[in-house]
Design a protein around this motif. Structure first.
Motif, PDB file in Angstrom:
ATOM      1  N   SER A 232      20.060 -10.520  -8.315  1.00 21.19           N
ATOM      2  CA  SER A 232      21.349  -9.611  -8.193  1.00 21.19           C
ATOM      3  C   SER A 232      21.224  -8.514  -7.465  1.00 21.19           C
ATOM      4  O   SER A 232      22.151  -7.596  -7.022  1.00 21.19           O
ATOM      5  N   VAL A 233      19.877  -7.888  -7.170  1.00 16.30           N
ATOM      6  CA  VAL A 233      19.711  -6.529  -6.508  1.00 16.30           C
ATOM      7  C   VAL A 233      19.164  -7.017  -4.996  1.00 16.30           C
ATOM      8  O   VAL A 233      18.750  -5.893  -4.075  1.00 16.30           O
ATOM      9  N   LYS A 234      18.565  -8.146  -4.709  1.00 14.69           N
ATOM     10  CA  LYS A 234      18.122  -8.648  -3.386  1.00 14.69           C
ATOM     11  C   LYS A 234      18.878  -8.232  -2.168  1.00 14.69           C
ATOM     12  O   LYS A 234      20.049  -8.399  -2.263  1.00 14.69           O
ATOM     13  N   GLY A 235      18.372  -7.373  -1.303  1.00 16.69           N
ATOM     14  CA  GLY A 235      19.209  -7.020  -0.104  1.00 16.69           C
ATOM     15  C   GLY A 235      19.670  -5.435  -0.222  1.00 16.69           C
ATOM     16  O   GLY A 235      20.112  -5.019   0.977  1.00 16.69           O
ATOM     17  N   ARG A 236      19.752  -5.104  -1.401  1.00 18.59           N
ATOM     18  CA  ARG A 236      20.392  -3.857  -1.939  1.00 18.59           C
ATOM     19  C   ARG A 236      19.301  -2.641  -2.376  1.00 18.59           C
ATOM     20  O   ARG A 236      19.414  -1.716  -1.853  1.00 18.59           O
ATOM     21  N   PHE A 237      18.203  -3.473  -3.043  1.00 21.39           N
ATOM     22  CA  PHE A 237      17.237  -2.272  -3.570  1.00 21.39           C
ATOM     23  C   PHE A 237      15.959  -2.642  -2.782  1.00 21.39           C
ATOM     24  O   PHE A 237      15.567  -3.831  -2.256  1.00 21.39           O
ATOM     25  N   THR A 238      15.111  -1.378  -2.779  1.00 19.52           N
ATOM     26  CA  THR A 238      13.887  -1.726  -1.998  1.00 19.52           C
ATOM     27  C   THR A 238      12.796  -0.984  -3.031  1.00 19.52           C
ATOM     28  O   THR A 238      12.866   0.305  -3.190  1.00 19.52           O
ATOM     29  N   ILE A 239      11.791  -1.657  -3.511  1.00 17.38           N
ATOM     30  CA  ILE A 239      10.821  -0.799  -4.326  1.00 17.38           C
ATOM     31  C   ILE A 239       9.404  -0.808  -3.138  1.00 17.38           C
ATOM     32  O   ILE A 239       9.292  -1.397  -2.570  1.00 17.38           O
ATOM     33  N   THR A 240       8.983   0.465  -3.400  1.00 14.54           N
ATOM     34  CA  THR A 240       7.623   0.937  -2.686  1.00 14.54           C
ATOM     35  C   THR A 240       6.749   1.632  -3.757  1.00 14.54           C
ATOM     36  O   THR A 240       7.245   2.085  -4.584  1.00 14.54           O
ATOM     37  N   GLY A 241       5.522   1.546  -3.546  1.00 17.04           N
ATOM     38  CA  GLY A 241       4.633   2.093  -4.399  1.00 17.04           C
ATOM     39  C   GLY A 241       3.423   2.543  -3.607  1.00 17.04           C
ATOM     40  O   GLY A 241       3.115   2.366  -2.370  1.00 17.04           O
ATOM     41  N   ASP A 242       2.590   3.536  -4.379  1.00 15.28           N
ATOM     42  CA  ASP A 242       1.578   4.170  -3.765  1.00 15.28           C
ATOM     43  C   ASP A 242       0.485   4.078  -4.710  1.00 15.28           C
ATOM     44  O   ASP A 242       0.533   5.067  -5.799  1.00 15.28           O
ATOM     45  N   THR A 243      -0.625   3.362  -4.674  1.00 15.55           N
ATOM     46  CA  THR A 243      -1.400   3.323  -5.670  1.00 15.55           C
ATOM     47  C   THR A 243      -2.427   4.418  -5.557  1.00 15.55           C
ATOM     48  O   THR A 243      -3.054   4.649  -6.741  1.00 15.55           O
ATOM     49  N   ALA A 244      -2.656   5.005  -4.778  1.00 13.43           N
ATOM     50  CA  ALA A 244      -3.516   6.303  -4.648  1.00 13.43           C
ATOM     51  C   ALA A 244      -2.914   7.424  -5.478  1.00 13.43           C
ATOM     52  O   ALA A 244      -3.471   8.335  -6.207  1.00 13.43           O
ATOM     53  N   LYS A 245      -1.524   7.321  -5.299  1.00 12.55           N
ATOM     54  CA  LYS A 245      -0.646   8.497  -6.220  1.00 12.55           C
ATOM     55  C   LYS A 245      -0.104   7.814  -7.397  1.00 12.55           C
ATOM     56  O   LYS A 245       0.424   8.631  -8.471  1.00 12.55           O
ATOM     57  N   ASN A 246      -0.215   6.530  -7.432  1.00 11.14           N
ATOM     58  CA  ASN A 246       0.387   6.015  -8.940  1.00 11.14           C
ATOM     59  C   ASN A 246       1.795   6.314  -9.095  1.00 11.14           C
ATOM     60  O   ASN A 246       2.408   6.446 -10.017  1.00 11.14           O
TER      61      ASN A 246
END
Length: 114
Positions: free
Chosen positions: A61-75
């Motif tokens: 339902s969110v593909k193409g609209r939402f983007t998840i990003t992460g930073d393991t160094a900063k958690n």
């Protein structure tokens, strides 16, 4: 370990919001961080998740609209939400798997008006 989420709010349909979450109180990096949501009267659902190797998954339902990003160094994990729809209205929860344990932060309300 504490998860602190921020960025929720009220937006008109078609607008954007960016959710952020930081895991503190640990020196370990996350294995997976994710966002779930729960709308009134509905079951909680996975919105998006990102692993430490940067692989990710999204609800259809969110593909193409939402983007998840992460930073393991900063958690930290962020969820950029574009083209928001009224049906995206829910309480959004940040979760994290760190060193074999599972953590959940307080929810942040996202309301999309039509």
């Amino acid at each position: 370990v504490q998860l602190q989420a921020s960025g929720g709010g009220l937006v008109q349909a078609g607008g954007s919001l960016r959710l952020s979450c930081e895991a503190s109180g640990t020196v370990s990096s996350f294995t997976i961080m994710s966002w779930h949501r729960q709308a009134p009267g509905k079951q909680r659902e996975l919105v998006a998740a990102i692993a430490a190797d940067a692989t990710f998954t999204y609800a259809d339902s969110v593909k193409g609209r939402f983007t998840i990003t992460g930073d393991t160094a900063k958690n930290t994990v962020h969820l950029q939400m574009n083209s928001l729809k009224p049906e995206d209205t829910a309480v959004y929860y940040c979760t994290a798997a760190i060193s074999g344990a599972y953590y959940e932060g307080q929810g942040t309300q996202v309301t999309v008006s039509s």
